[in-house]
Design a protein around this motif. Structure first.
Motif, short mmCIF file in Angstrom:
data_model
loop_
_atom_site.label_atom_id
_atom_site.label_comp_id
_atom_site.label_asym_id
_atom_site.label_seq_id
_atom_site.Cartn_x
_atom_site.Cartn_y
_atom_site.Cartn_z
N ARG A 52 0.84 -1.19 0.00
CA ARG A 52 0.00 0.00 0.00
C ARG A 52 0.88 1.25 0.00
N PRO A 53 0.37 2.35 -0.55
CA PRO A 53 1.17 3.59 -0.58
C PRO A 53 1.52 4.07 0.83
N ALA A 54 2.65 4.78 0.91
CA ALA A 54 3.07 5.39 2.16
C ALA A 54 3.17 6.89 1.93
N PRO A 55 2.07 7.61 2.09
CA PRO A 55 2.03 9.05 1.78
C PRO A 55 3.13 9.81 2.52
N GLY A 56 3.85 10.62 1.76
CA GLY A 56 4.92 11.42 2.35
C GLY A 56 6.25 10.70 2.45
N HIS A 57 6.26 9.37 2.21
CA HIS A 57 7.49 8.60 2.37
C HIS A 57 7.81 7.76 1.14
N MET A 58 7.08 7.93 0.05
CA MET A 58 7.26 7.03 -1.08
C MET A 58 8.64 7.14 -1.71
N LYS A 59 9.16 8.37 -1.83
CA LYS A 59 10.47 8.53 -2.49
C LYS A 59 11.59 7.83 -1.72
N THR A 157 19.94 1.15 5.70
CA THR A 157 19.60 1.26 7.13
C THR A 157 19.58 2.71 7.58
N ILE A 158 20.55 3.51 7.12
CA ILE A 158 20.58 4.93 7.46
C ILE A 158 19.39 5.65 6.84
N MET A 159 19.06 5.31 5.60
CA MET A 159 17.95 5.96 4.92
C MET A 159 16.61 5.61 5.55
N MET A 160 16.51 4.44 6.18
CA MET A 160 15.25 4.03 6.82
C MET A 160 14.91 4.88 8.04
N ARG A 161 15.89 5.68 8.49
CA ARG A 161 15.59 6.61 9.60
C ARG A 161 14.53 7.62 9.19
N GLN A 162 14.32 7.79 7.87
CA GLN A 162 13.34 8.76 7.39
C GLN A 162 11.90 8.26 7.55
N PHE A 163 11.73 6.95 7.74
CA PHE A 163 10.39 6.40 7.97
C PHE A 163 10.49 5.26 8.99
N PRO A 164 10.75 5.61 10.26
CA PRO A 164 11.03 4.60 11.29
C PRO A 164 9.85 3.69 11.63
N ASN A 165 8.63 4.12 11.36
CA ASN A 165 7.45 3.33 11.75
C ASN A 165 6.75 2.72 10.54
N MET A 166 7.51 2.36 9.53
CA MET A 166 6.92 1.84 8.30
C MET A 166 6.24 0.49 8.51
N GLY A 167 6.84 -0.37 9.30
CA GLY A 167 6.31 -1.72 9.46
C GLY A 167 7.07 -2.69 8.57
N VAL A 168 7.49 -3.81 9.13
CA VAL A 168 8.38 -4.71 8.40
C VAL A 168 7.71 -5.34 7.18
N PHE A 169 6.41 -5.68 7.27
CA PHE A 169 5.75 -6.34 6.15
C PHE A 169 5.49 -5.38 4.99
#
Length: 292
Positions: A52-59, A157-169
């Motif tokens: 599903r889309p992640a508004p504000g975090h897609m890029k 891993t460093i870039m994932m700091r921009q969306f810390p609550n994305m969810g693993v699945f």
């Protein structure tokens, strides 16, 4: 940590450790890029409900998906295919931890203690020692591929700091959606004989990409995400260092890998260095002194 959660950590380590066996067999059966593409097609089918889309975090999400799915996994399985034994590959993959620490210090201005500097030095010296093992030395290209894979994972891993609550699945779903077609295209460009491989394929041979998708991505990452929601990173991360040890044991059992003293010494140094990078030693010692 409760006994049940320790058991879950052991299951995750076993799942990741055996993934090296499945990956080695799969890359020999399908070729590395084609195998990785099939693996991600299976994962995409499983993860479709979370795509599903992640508004504000897609890029940044798409960048991370490309780095992990296309760059990291392709380089890791190419290295695994070229490697002389499982142990050297499994241990080298853990370099993403010190790579992440270095990148965090450079780009995020995170503190870098003297102990962590020494720990990173020990980890990389350990890899150099591993490289002088006769079996590993004849497959140095494999170690370099896996070091590249570890660096790509560190960047992601460093870039994932921009969306810390994305969810693993959800993250796994987007990784699969980007990686599956991209790796298939790369396979068609750089590999050959895919149609013949599928024509000669026995259904049972699909166990390796299927296991890699379910065992490593769904089960392994799912358990770790569950544990990280209940315990600090400093408690969970050191437990995951069991995975390369189990992978080495599985390699001896399944392929009859030979483990020389240089691999043992270098592997121990690398894992010790990574442990010291993962754990906040200063906080641990201060708490210990307070209790004393």
């Amino acid at each position: 940590m409760s006994v049940l959660h320790l058991l879950l950590a052991l299951i995750a380590n076993c799942a990741w450790g055996f993934n090296f066996i499945a990956g080695k067999i799969g890359t020999l059966t399908f070729q590395p890029l084609f195998f990785t593409s099939i693996r991600f097609f299976f994962l995409l089918l499983i993860m479709l409900p979370w795509l599903r889309p992640a508004p504000g975090h897609m890029k940044p999400l798409l960048k991370v998906a490309f780095l992990l799915g296309v760059i990291h996994f392709s380089m890791m399985f190419i290295g695994l295919n070229a490697g002389g034994n499982i142990a050297s590959i499994a241990i080298t993959t853990q370099l993403y931890v010190p790579f992440s620490a270095i990148l965090a210090a450079i780009f995020l201005k995170e503190s870098f203690s003297a102990i962590r500097v020494v720990a990173i030095f020990i980890a990389f010296i350990g890899i150099l020692v591993i490289g002088f093992d006769p079996i590993v030395f004849s497959h140095l290209d494999a170690v370099l591929w896996v070091m590249g894979a570890a660096f790509a994972m560190a960047v992601a891993t460093i870039m994932m700091r921009q969306f810390p609550n994305m969810g693993v699945f959800k993250l796994q779903a987007w990784i699969a959606a980007i990686a599956a077609p991209s790796l298939l295209l790369l396979s068609l460009i750089f590999e050959s004989g895919q149609l013949q491989t599928l024509a000669d394929l026995e259904i049972i041979q699909l166990w390796s990409p299927l296991y890699s998708a379910i065992g490593a991505s769904v089960l392994g990452h799912g358990i770790v995400y569950y544990l990280l929601g209940r315990y600090p990173v400093s408690i969970v991360t050191p437990l995951l260092l069991l995975a390369p040890v189990l992978a080495s044991i599985f390699g001896i059992w399944w392929f009859g890998d030979e483990i020389g003293w240089k691999l043992i010494v270098g592997g121990t140094m690398t894992l010790l260095g990574i442990l010291l990078v993962s754990v906040n030693v200063e906080r641990f010692t201060s708490r210990l002194k307070a209790r004393i």
